[in-house]
Design a protein around this motif. Structure first.
Motif, PDB file in Angstrom:
ATOM      1  N   GLN A   1     -11.477   6.167 -32.003  1.00 42.93           N
ATOM      2  CA  GLN A   1     -12.575   6.274 -32.470  1.00 42.93           C
ATOM      3  C   GLN A   1     -12.860   7.700 -33.155  1.00 42.93           C
ATOM      4  O   GLN A   1     -13.469   8.236 -34.083  1.00 42.93           O
ATOM      5  CB  GLN A   1     -13.564   5.130 -32.156  1.00 42.93           C
TER       6      GLN A   1
ATOM      7  N   SER B   1     -15.561  -2.549 -26.970  1.00 49.85           N
ATOM      8  CA  SER B   1     -16.888  -2.604 -27.651  1.00 49.85           C
ATOM      9  C   SER B   1     -16.898  -1.100 -27.718  1.00 49.85           C
ATOM     10  O   SER B   1     -17.315   0.271 -26.942  1.00 49.85           O
ATOM     11  CB  SER B   1     -18.158  -3.175 -26.325  1.00 49.85           C
ATOM     12  N   ASN B   2     -18.496  -0.579 -28.334  1.00 49.35           N
ATOM     13  CA  ASN B   2     -18.794   0.471 -28.659  1.00 49.35           C
ATOM     14  C   ASN B   2     -19.937   1.356 -27.515  1.00 49.35           C
ATOM     15  O   ASN B   2     -20.242   1.953 -27.907  1.00 49.35           O
ATOM     16  CB  ASN B   2     -19.487   0.536 -29.853  1.00 49.35           C
TER      17      ASN B   2
ATOM     18  N   TYR C   1     -16.966   5.637 -25.167  1.00 53.51           N
ATOM     19  CA  TYR C   1     -15.791   6.006 -26.815  1.00 53.51           C
ATOM     20  C   TYR C   1     -14.237   5.802 -26.180  1.00 53.51           C
ATOM     21  O   TYR C   1     -13.789   5.088 -24.751  1.00 53.51           O
ATOM     22  CB  TYR C   1     -15.573   7.638 -25.470  1.00 53.51           C
TER      23      TYR C   1
ATOM     24  N   GLY D   1     -26.346  -1.487 -34.783  1.00 52.08           N
ATOM     25  CA  GLY D   1     -24.850  -1.466 -33.950  1.00 52.08           C
ATOM     26  C   GLY D   1     -23.666  -2.512 -34.673  1.00 52.08           C
ATOM     27  O   GLY D   1     -23.955  -2.762 -35.704  1.00 52.08           O
TER      28      GLY D   1
ATOM     29  N   GLY E   1     -15.014  -0.115 -35.670  1.00 52.65           N
ATOM     30  CA  GLY E   1     -14.881   1.239 -34.810  1.00 52.65           C
ATOM     31  C   GLY E   1     -13.657   1.235 -33.864  1.00 52.65           C
ATOM     32  O   GLY E   1     -13.685   1.995 -33.649  1.00 52.65           O
ATOM     33  N   ASN E   2     -13.311  -0.601 -34.023  1.00 55.23           N
ATOM     34  CA  ASN E   2     -13.332  -0.081 -31.934  1.00 55.23           C
ATOM     35  C   ASN E   2     -11.083   0.040 -32.681  1.00 55.23           C
ATOM     36  O   ASN E   2     -10.755   0.485 -33.712  1.00 55.23           O
ATOM     37  CB  ASN E   2     -12.363  -2.146 -31.976  1.00 55.23           C
TER      38      ASN E   2
ATOM     39  N   HIS F   1      -9.723  -3.548 -27.653  1.00 50.02           N
ATOM     40  CA  HIS F   1     -10.606  -3.596 -28.220  1.00 50.02           C
ATOM     41  C   HIS F   1     -11.717  -2.956 -27.029  1.00 50.02           C
ATOM     42  O   HIS F   1     -11.195  -3.447 -25.482  1.00 50.02           O
ATOM     43  CB  HIS F   1     -11.747  -4.867 -28.946  1.00 50.02           C
TER      44      HIS F   1
END
Ligand SMILES: Cc1ncc(COP(=O)(O)O)c(C=O)c1O
Length: 401
Positions: A85, A77-78, A81, A280, A285-286, A75
């Motif tokens: 993903q 975070s978003n 990039y 968010g 999508g991790n 992981h």
């Protein structure tokens, strides 16, 4: 130290919120279409974690991809990039012919995001364009907006006030939809094939007519393919089967073969309704989930894979139809397509007993809405495995005929 079933049941009773009507087995591991319980008993799994384990259990490329990604980066975070993903999003965009994808962690979250972006898109046209129309008997999730979208009132009892602006129509009734729609309709949201509600497929070009009504009223068409998508119908997206393209499609369940994930995929025009900060997620999508999704997205869309779903699915449906002919007092109708099949019982009297008896004999099946035996197995099943389950069912049904 390994605990006994009784110890685990007792710990669960003392510690877990009692929302699940669980069957009394403790599962330990799986391989392919089979799982084993805590005592070493083997079961053939024709539920697949409720349409999730599309590649079966312990599928080596999936296990390897998850292990490799876990060893690198689970992981981040978003805010950053990752290739996993970006790759998974690009594959979904290509497969759907839509414009952009967004990842969450579950089906409910995917639908919640779809409803939210549809409202945002519509409000820019007219601040009063907010009506969301869904179908009676649908299932869209357990968050407040998605259980409001879910056209089964018993799920909504006692948790109001519910979000406003939702209306319901009977699935397959185009006149009713036509009478309810107006330029204030933001979106129509339908399961391409209703799953939890009892396995209902669209009839008589229904979805094409829904598309035309949405176009007429400049409303978005959202297909919830959380259960029917990812190859289950024999096409990657079930809507391909019916020749209709939505503005938004939602996925979850099988998308990462069992690792939690959800996604909504939208046209570029709809995607533009969200600006940075409008939506968010921390986990969504991790790289771990997307590494798993990439294996599914490289495998399921292959022609040979989908062909197997079609052929084994129609073989299975024929076998279920034969059981209906053999037990007309027990089975009323056989429905579905590909590997989303249902056998509606003539009454709800024996639904759960039949599932329990099948379990006893080593076959995991499911009964939804009390009286529809539902089959949503891993998509890798063979005709021999269908025969195995049909033999168990035959044995069990005989007892109630
Ligand atoms: C069609 C459909 N939509 C949404 C959901 C909700 O998904 P989740 O349980 O991952 O939130 C489900 C779950 O059964 C479903 O079948």
């Amino acid at each position: 130290m390994k605990q006994t079933d009784q110890e685990i049941f007792a710990t669960d009773k003392a510690s877990y919120v009692p929302v699940f009507n669980r069957y009394k087995i403790v599962l330990d591991h799986g391989e392919g279409v089979y799982v084993w319980d805590n005592n070493g008993k083997k079961y053939i799994d024709f539920l697949g974690g409720i349409a999730v384990n599309v590649l079966g259990h312990a599928y080596k490329p999936l296990v390897d991809a998850v292990a490799e990604q876990a060893g690198k980066l689970i992981h981040c975070s978003n805010l950053y990039y990752t290739q996993a993903q970006a790759d998974a999003a690009a594959k979904l965009v290509k497969l759907s012919g839509l414009g952009k994808a967004f990842f969450g962690n579950s089906g409910a979250e995917a639908n919640e995001g779809a409803i939210k972006i549809a409202r945002k898109y519509a409000h820019a046209i007219d601040p009063e364009k907010s009506q969301i129309i869904t179908a009676w008997n649908s299932f869209h999730g357990r968050t407040l907006a998605t259980l409001t979208a879910t056209g089964q009132p018993h799920y909504q009892e006692g948790v109001g006030p519910l979000p406003a602006g939702f209306d319901y129509v009977h699935y397959n009734d185009i006149e009713e939809l036509e009478s309810l729609m107006s330029d204030k309709t933001a979106a129509v949201m339908l399961e391409t094939i209703q799953g939890e509600g009892g396995v209902y497929t669209p009839e008589n070009d229904y979805l094409k007519k829904v598309r035309a009504l949405c176009d007429k009223h400049h409303a978005l068409l959202i297909f919830d393919e959380i259960q029917a998508g990812i190859g289950r119908s024999g096409k990657f997206f079930a809507y391909e089967k019916y020749g209709v393209k939505p503005d938004i499609v939602t996925l979850a369940k099988g998308l990462a073969g069992g690792v939690p994930i959800g996604a909504f995929i939208v046209t570029d025009e709809v995607a533009a309704a969200f600006k940075p900060g409008d939506h968010g997620t921390t986990f969504g999508g991790n790289p771990l989930a997307c590494a798993a999704a990439n294996v599914v997205l490289d495998t399921v869309p292959q022609a040979e894979f989908l062909h197997n779903v079609e052929t084994v699915g129609s073989y299975f449906k024929d076998k279920l139809a034969a059981l209906k002919d053999k037990y007309p007092t027990l089975i009323k109708e056989v429905r579905g397509t590909g590997l989303i099949l249902g056998a509606e019982l003539t009454s709800a009297e024996h639904g759960r007993d039949i599932v329990n008896d099948c379990l006893e004999k080593g076959a995991i099946i499911n009964c939804t809405v009390g009286k529809v035996l539902r089959f949503i197995p891993p998509l890798i099943i063979t005709q021999e495995q269908v025969d195995e389950v049909v033999a168990v069912l035959d044995d069990v049904l005989r007892k109630y005929a």
